[in-house]
Design a protein around this motif. Sequence first.
Motif, short mmCIF file in Angstrom:
data_model
loop_
_atom_site.label_atom_id
_atom_site.label_comp_id
_atom_site.label_asym_id
_atom_site.label_seq_id
_atom_site.Cartn_x
_atom_site.Cartn_y
_atom_site.Cartn_z
N ARG A 78 0.79 -1.25 0.00
CA ARG A 78 0.09 -0.07 -0.11
C ARG A 78 1.02 1.25 -0.02
N VAL A 80 1.00 5.50 0.51
CA VAL A 80 0.33 6.51 0.97
C VAL A 80 0.88 7.64 0.50
N ASP A 81 0.04 8.71 -0.37
CA ASP A 81 0.76 9.82 -1.18
C ASP A 81 2.16 9.15 -1.94
N TRP A 87 4.06 1.56 4.71
CA TRP A 87 3.68 0.09 4.63
C TRP A 87 5.03 -0.47 5.24
N THR A 165 -4.07 10.68 9.49
CA THR A 165 -4.62 10.32 8.19
C THR A 165 -3.97 9.09 7.54
N ASP A 166 -2.65 9.59 7.59
CA ASP A 166 -1.61 8.46 6.85
C ASP A 166 -1.84 7.20 7.64
N ARG A 169 -5.11 5.56 6.89
CA ARG A 169 -4.96 4.87 5.45
C ARG A 169 -4.06 3.67 5.58
N LEU A 170 -3.32 3.52 6.21
CA LEU A 170 -2.22 2.54 6.05
C LEU A 170 -2.92 1.29 6.85
N ARG A 172 -5.96 1.14 7.52
CA ARG A 172 -7.41 0.83 6.86
C ARG A 172 -8.39 0.94 8.23
N SER A 175 -9.97 7.56 10.96
CA SER A 175 -9.01 8.27 11.40
C SER A 175 -9.24 8.53 12.79
#
Lengths: 210, 181
Positions: A78, A80-81, A87, A165-166, A169-170, A172, A175
């Motif tokens: 995965r 992120v940005d 990851w 936020t990151d 996302r990592l 899942r 937030s």
Amino acid sequence: MPPCRTLLSMDTFDSRATDSALWLHVRGGNGRAFGVLFDRHRDRVFGHSLRLVRTQAAAEDVTAMVFLEAWRCRTRVRFVDESILGWLLVTTNNVARNQLRSGLRHQRLLRRLPPPDFVPDHSEAVLDAIDLDSTGNKVQRAFAHLNSRDQQILLLCVLEDLSMTDVSRLLRIPSGTVKSRLFRAKRHLALVLNEYNPIQPSPSVAGEST
Amino acid sequence: MMNSTPTEPHFTANRSAAIRALLVNIAEPGTPENLRLRRARRVRIVVPAVIATLVLTAGAVVAVQAQVTRTDHINCFARAELNMWGEFPGARVTSLEGTIGDSEGGPVSINDALAACSDLWAQHALDASIESGVRSDPVDRTFSYPVPDPLTVCVMSDGMAAVIPGASGVCGRLGLAERAK
């Protein structure tokens, strides 16, 4: 005149490209792109490993295993940005926790690595370590009281300075969940640390109370 | 923080170089490291697939050898469906043990089981378009509703006969045994 279109060969890549762009080359069979990613993130992964295992040699092994895992799971990595770092750090936590299992998986490849450096006299390092032990052990014991997901969030948000936020996302997870778990983890850490080192009332306050 | 030491440790140069070389080789197609990992991956995929095939094949072999051992009920399927808990759309017909089959109370004959379920179909008591497979409204007493053709007798794991719409392969598809001749 129509614009000239160039097909980028998988053999050529810009070493300043983003991680996700490089990963396409890795998946296309470009080993040098994997080398560039290793150069780019090795120290962060190694530094993170050092917090989780006891010796430098073990941290180096974990770092190798993390990158081997990245290749093994190359279709599921995965970003992120555009960055693979998050990851890799999450995987570092998992590999360090399951070091034996990951080690067995990559045993044959790891055996090819040169043995860890011989340290002729480590007395200085031992003395330094003893100095740190009183605080380091307390923190470590307090950290061990957290569940693995809270440990992960604390490490990523606080020590690796990733944004909530990151991290969300990592991992899942929402937030809001990261925020509440981080708050809970910090509070728990503070409580446990205070058990080891309770705040003593100042002599004046103690005098007033008697 | 956790294990930091005053002199910040650095990655050993020769180990770093070795790991880097290893990673480069792993990602390059055709290198021994790459082939080794790909072979290991193929083994992980192929071996379970072979085992699964063997298990399924073994199941099919068992299927042709099973006998109906319970004659008290017959399962009439409205559709060729069976879930993991042994539930199916259709009806279970109760019979008095020993009255179905031969006069000595032996295994249910194919014709008796087929006839029992065919009766249900002819009365429109079974309906493949209904989820439960069974109609709750009054059935057709003229026995004129079309019976699916073919119907196949299979044997369930508890030894009961199951009459299912479809050709002989339907038993194997549902993981059931075919009734041994």
